[in-house]
Design an enzyme around this catalytic site. Sequence first.
Site, PDB file in Angstrom:
ATOM      1  N   HIS A 198     -19.862   1.853  -3.672  1.00  0.00           N
ATOM      2  CA  HIS A 198     -18.629   1.228  -3.192  1.00  0.00           C
ATOM      3  C   HIS A 198     -18.277   1.623  -1.767  1.00  0.00           C
ATOM      4  CE1 HIS A 198     -17.153   0.381  -7.482  1.00  0.00           C
ATOM      5  NE2 HIS A 198     -17.725  -0.668  -6.955  1.00  0.00           N
ATOM      6  N   GLU A 440     -35.669 -17.257  -6.715  1.00  0.00           N
ATOM      7  CA  GLU A 440     -35.746 -15.818  -6.470  1.00  0.00           C
ATOM      8  C   GLU A 440     -36.575 -15.081  -7.507  1.00  0.00           C
ATOM      9  OE1 GLU A 440     -31.776 -14.211  -6.284  1.00  0.00           O
ATOM     10  OE2 GLU A 440     -31.104 -15.292  -8.051  1.00  0.00           O
ATOM     11  N   ASP A 464     -34.393 -10.860  -3.958  1.00  0.00           N
ATOM     12  CA  ASP A 464     -34.926 -10.753  -5.312  1.00  0.00           C
ATOM     13  C   ASP A 464     -36.347 -11.268  -5.410  1.00  0.00           C
ATOM     14  OD1 ASP A 464     -33.039  -9.464  -6.962  1.00  0.00           O
ATOM     15  OD2 ASP A 464     -31.699 -11.176  -6.671  1.00  0.00           O
ATOM     16  N   CYS A 511     -31.227 -17.870   1.748  1.00  0.00           N
ATOM     17  CA  CYS A 511     -29.975 -17.121   1.860  1.00  0.00           C
ATOM     18  C   CYS A 511     -30.186 -15.630   1.639  1.00  0.00           C
ATOM     19  CB  CYS A 511     -28.921 -17.662   0.898  1.00  0.00           C
ATOM     20  SG  CYS A 511     -29.370 -17.480  -0.828  1.00  0.00           S
TER      21      CYS A 511
HETATM   22  C1  PEP Z   1     -31.279 -12.694  -2.841  1.00  0.00           C
HETATM   23  O1  PEP Z   1     -31.706 -12.258  -3.908  1.00  0.00           O
HETATM   24  O2  PEP Z   1     -31.991 -12.815  -1.824  1.00  0.00           O
HETATM   25  C2  PEP Z   1     -29.874 -13.109  -2.705  1.00  0.00           C
HETATM   26  C3  PEP Z   1     -29.460 -13.797  -1.662  1.00  0.00           C
HETATM   27  O3  PEP Z   1     -29.001 -12.738  -3.651  1.00  0.00           O
HETATM   28  P1  PEP Z   1     -28.515 -11.245  -3.936  1.00  0.00           P
HETATM   29  O4  PEP Z   1     -28.901 -10.404  -2.749  1.00  0.00           O
HETATM   30  O5  PEP Z   1     -27.051 -11.324  -4.130  1.00  0.00           O
HETATM   31  O6  PEP Z   1     -29.255 -10.878  -5.169  1.00  0.00           O
HETATM   32 MG    MG Z   2     -30.575 -12.476  -5.688  1.00  0.00          MG
END
Ligand code: PEP
Ligand code: MG
Length: 580
Positions: A198, A440, A464, A511
């Site tokens: 956190h 992912e 991921d 993303c």
């Molecule tokens: C990812 O896995 O790249 C992603 C954008 O989601 P998070 O980082 O929230 O798992």
């Molecule tokens: Mg992810």
Amino acid sequence: MISFTLQGIPVSRGIAIGRAHLLHPAALEVQHYLVGQEQVEAEVLRLQNALAAADRELQKVWADLPADAPSELGAFLDVHSLFLSDPMLAQAPLEIIRTRHYNAEWALVTQIDVLLAQFDEIEDDYLRERKADIAQVADRILKLLTGSATVLPSHTGVDEQNAHMIVVARDISPADMMQFQNSAFVGFVTDEGSHSAHTAIVSRSLGIPAVVGMGNASELIKQDDWLIIDSVAGVVIVAPPQIVLDEYRDKQAELQRIRKKLTRLKKTSAVTKDGTTITLLANIELPEHAHAANEVGASGVGLFRSEFLFMGRNNMLPTEEEQFEAYKTTVVAMKGRPVTIRTLDVGADKPLDESDNSTLNPALGLRAIRYCLAEPQLFLTQLRAILRASAFGEVQLLIPMLSHSFEIDQTLAMVAQARQQLTQLGQAFDPKMKIGAMIEIPAAALSLPMFVKKLDFLSVGTNDLIQYTLAIDRADYAVAHLYDDVHPAILQLLHMTVKAADKAGIPVSICGGMAGDIKLTRLLLGMGFRVLSMPPAQLLEIKQEVMNLDLLQLNATVKKILRSYDPEVIADEIRLLQTL
Ligand code: PEP
Ligand code: MG
């Protein structure tokens, strides 16, 4: 004084230079003595007073929270208040004073040791971080008992450079972090902590350079030592020679100049030299972050990680109304630009409070869409809230961690059910809201026809995708060195994804973290990606890179990279791309 360098985990980017201010845990310094029978109740009262004073302190931090403080800070304060009123902390030490005649401090640390030992038995990462919360609450009570200052010192009458201080501590509570805002403290270094703790999340929200997980930094660093935090590299330079100090001051000034200059690009379109338009979107965690997305001129939100609305709330999940307000606020703040809301991605390193199971491999467990499909009421509530927000601007729905065809079908059926419920209630929503999948999991990238047939768009979560393809737990520091975003397997999966989406004629974006890495921009665009979503702080730098490149000149080198399975060739050619 000999200079030395310590390595840790960088959690918030930037350079900070200042003198060390050591925050010692009071727990190590408590007195141990027995009180006489006639003093027992007075000692009990002393501890009760300290508990009440600690609660008042927390209330005051609450009351002083600036209106624009990240909302997770309120949640941290709540957790600390709850601990304070828990009988394990509020009652058990009083009993120790009465039965064993320990002085108040000794009774408190005795009970804290019992509590911490119980936490040690638990494997779950999230609960281990709650252990740090307990220690921080205990620290606060002890400081009040021993009369030592809890407030961080202020620095008046000192010239600005000397006034800059860097906090060095075993750990820092998120509540104490609040005192960093607008204070003389320019950075922090802690022995404990992880990227997902956190305090790390708060430091990123506040934009304070920080390095955590330093082991024994608080023992090696002395009060008033000069420190340089390079939180890009994750290093702390202790007692740097003047020449290094000067070099970092120059680097820091340069970073500020670059950042300032880049703001001029806010309204400029991201178009390459050959005239290709690239869409740059922002990743946000909370509605208030939409402001940062607007500040850098993002073309929309490419990833709203909705789970941050759900975490750290002590089982009090946000209601449909509360979620609707949060999504609507974001949509309205983005003034007509699209907002991609990802459905709840909990599990693994982002568990809900109540998920205290100690699954051995939580990243492979009931996470994200798997969790939502197992909790249909919770999922339907979120879907209704997102659909209702879609009446106020363009909203896209993004589903995390899909791998099976039937999961897609079940998800779409749930969306249809949520729509039907809203129609029955006469509530407005956009009937054409687009639904997309995060790619992912390698299985998804290897079965794209299954996805493009049923969904409107794809978004690659490289964080991921790398974790699951290379089989490295992204929260485990012990395997962090195996992280490789340009591993041939990753490049192949990315290339397959963009090709499949193009062939099907549906939009695809990235993303995950790779989208915001300037060293990879040319490679990703060369592969065919045209939409990148990243933290707002990286967007203008990437825009500048986009404007400086000519896609036609990159083609041959990108093709060579995609044909190669030799990491050295790949690395060399990626370096070559930067020069084209
Ligand atoms: C990812 O896995 O790249 C992603 C954008 O989601 P998070 O980082 O929230 O798992
Ligand atoms: Mg992810």
